[in-house]
Enzyme design. Structure first.
Site, short mmCIF file in Angstrom:
data_model
loop_
_atom_site.label_atom_id
_atom_site.label_comp_id
_atom_site.label_asym_id
_atom_site.label_seq_id
_atom_site.Cartn_x
_atom_site.Cartn_y
_atom_site.Cartn_z
N ASN A 32 73.41 -15.17 28.40
CA ASN A 32 73.16 -15.18 27.02
C ASN A 32 72.73 -13.67 26.95
O ASN A 32 72.42 -13.09 25.73
CB ASN A 32 71.93 -15.95 26.78
CG ASN A 32 70.57 -15.52 27.25
OD1 ASN A 32 70.86 -14.61 28.39
ND2 ASN A 32 69.55 -15.87 27.22
N THR A 35 69.61 -9.64 30.02
CA THR A 35 69.82 -8.79 30.99
C THR A 35 71.14 -8.52 31.37
O THR A 35 71.46 -7.55 31.96
CB THR A 35 68.73 -9.15 32.24
OG1 THR A 35 69.17 -10.15 32.79
CG2 THR A 35 67.37 -9.16 31.61
N ASP A 56 72.83 -19.68 26.20
CA ASP A 56 71.70 -19.88 26.92
C ASP A 56 71.55 -20.66 27.77
O ASP A 56 71.31 -22.03 27.14
CB ASP A 56 70.37 -19.77 25.80
CG ASP A 56 68.94 -19.63 26.44
OD1 ASP A 56 68.83 -20.08 27.73
OD2 ASP A 56 68.13 -19.22 25.77
N SER A 75 68.90 -15.38 35.57
CA SER A 75 67.66 -14.91 35.38
C SER A 75 67.18 -13.62 35.36
O SER A 75 67.90 -12.88 35.80
CB SER A 75 66.74 -15.45 36.67
OG SER A 75 65.39 -15.34 36.57
N LYS A 105 75.30 -32.84 38.29
CA LYS A 105 75.18 -34.14 38.52
C LYS A 105 76.37 -35.06 37.57
O LYS A 105 77.09 -35.90 38.27
CB LYS A 105 73.89 -34.82 38.30
CG LYS A 105 73.53 -36.21 37.95
CD LYS A 105 72.22 -36.62 38.08
CE LYS A 105 72.02 -38.12 37.60
NZ LYS A 105 71.64 -38.15 36.02
N TYR A 145 57.91 -15.31 37.88
CA TYR A 145 59.39 -15.33 38.64
C TYR A 145 59.45 -16.28 39.82
O TYR A 145 59.86 -17.08 40.15
CB TYR A 145 59.77 -13.92 38.80
CG TYR A 145 61.08 -13.94 39.40
CD1 TYR A 145 62.44 -14.25 39.01
CD2 TYR A 145 61.37 -13.53 40.77
CE1 TYR A 145 63.80 -13.94 39.52
CE2 TYR A 145 62.44 -13.27 41.53
CZ TYR A 145 63.68 -13.59 40.81
OH TYR A 145 64.75 -13.52 41.45
N THR A 175 68.77 -6.53 46.97
CA THR A 175 70.11 -6.23 46.81
C THR A 175 70.53 -5.07 46.03
O THR A 175 69.92 -5.08 45.08
CB THR A 175 70.95 -7.59 46.52
OG1 THR A 175 70.54 -8.60 47.60
CG2 THR A 175 72.44 -7.37 46.77
#
Ligand code: UDP
Length: 315
Positions: A32, A35, A56, A75, A105, A145, A175
């Site tokens: 979305n 970020t 989203d 995220s 699923k 978070y 990372t």
């Protein structure tokens, strides 16, 4: 395989898109863009095996046709982001994981959850092994978070145990690499941008906190191996070479050939509250079951990262 990568326009998501395409798979990137950034995937435009969907993932996810794997990487992922987007951070970890699992699923797809070393909180066990349950402040600034990712792990195991969904959980440690957001507030983009501009490097506290930095391509390789493995329980992926933040600042100054100073600052805001004092992954499990360990040296990885930041930092 035909794979969906949520957060596919983000830092790690876009590197995953590159890897899966290079391996000959079809990739759908979903983001979305709160970020994420389409600049991270613009080189993939026109690739017949690549599709981008602006969506989203906290809302129902509709994908036409077969899916073999879902990699849930959407995220906000930096302490500044959690402060600015606390509700979205919780929603994507909780509701977004629920939607991603529901999709996996329905399609009979394997789901790989991007979890985090933050599930260990400010750790009392060092280095961190996967069997450590963590030391998290649920109501602190990082709680949005940490707890969302802990909930996401619990939900993933519930879908695995109750619905038989084939799941994988990677716990990602610090990372770095090209495509990190310059303004995301994390130590790597902050220090490199400051060094390139000749500004002081902002070391929070006295610089004795430690982190262990993994280059993005090494991380993506570990994730790729984990997806193809049989391991259902969480696996740490990160680089165990730990250093203090002060030494890291000196390293950035040296590699950028900068004449920046170091400024020790004590942020009075939430940036430093509950900041883990130490962090280092124990990667014995990844070595044993994935035959994986990082290969790219800190100097080589940082050089690639600095080259990237030279193209985006305004001086
Ligand atoms: N840090 C720092 N200066 C900065 C940004 C971060 O000294 O400009 C420190 C921060 O306090 C933490 C470490 O660097 O101890 C790593 O922070 P980062 O935000 O990159 O990620 P974290 O590992 O805390 O999630």
């Amino acid at each position: 395989m035909r794979v969906l990568i949520t957060g596919g326009a983000g830092f790690l998501g876009s590197h995953l898109c590159d890897r899966f395409l290079a391996e000959g798979h079809q990739v759908i990137a979903m983001d979305n863009l709160i970020t994420g950034n389409t600049a991270n995937i613009e080189h993939l435009a026109g690739n017949k095996n690549f599709l981008f969907i602006d969506h989203d993932v906290t809302n129902y996810i509709y994908i036409e046709g077969q899916l073999d794997a879902v990699l849930h990487f959407a995220s906000p992922a930096s302490p500044i982001d959690y402060l600015e987007l606390p509700i979205q951070t919780m929603k994507v970890g909780a509701l977004g994981t629920h939607k991603a699992l529901g999709l996996a699923k329905a399609k009979g797809a394997r789901l790989l959850l991007a979890s985090t070393s933050e599930v260990y909180g400010d750790p009392l066990v060092h280095p961190q092994t996967e069997d450590y349950w963590g030391n998290v402040n649920p109501i602190g600034p990082r709680g949005v978070y940490d707890e969302a990712k802990r909930f996401a792990e619990a939900l993933t195991m519930a879908y695995h145990r109750y619905h038989g969904v084939d799941t994988r959980i990677v716990r990602i440690f610090n990372t770095y690499g090209p495509r990190m957001r310059q303004e995301d507030g994390r130590v790597v983009p902050n220090f490199i941008a400051q060094a390139l501009r000749g500004e002081p490097l902002t070391v929070y506290g006295d610089g004795t906190r430690t982190r262990s930095f993994c280059y993005c391509k090494d991380l993506v390789d570990g994730i790729y191996r984990l997806l193809l493995s049989d391991e259902v329980e969480p696996v740490n992926i990160g680089n165990p070479s730990e250093m203090t933040i002060l030494d890291f600042a000196k390293k950035i100054i040296e590699l950028t050939d900068s004449n920046s100073d170091i400024a020790f600052i004590q942020p009075t805001d939430m940036r430093i509250k509950d900041d883990p004092k130490v962090r280092q992954p124990d990667i014995s499990k990844a070595k044993r079951i994935l035959n994986w360990e990082p290969r790219i040296s800190l100097d080589a990885g940082l050089q690639e990262t600095i080259d990237y930041f030279k193209t985006v930092v305004k001086r």
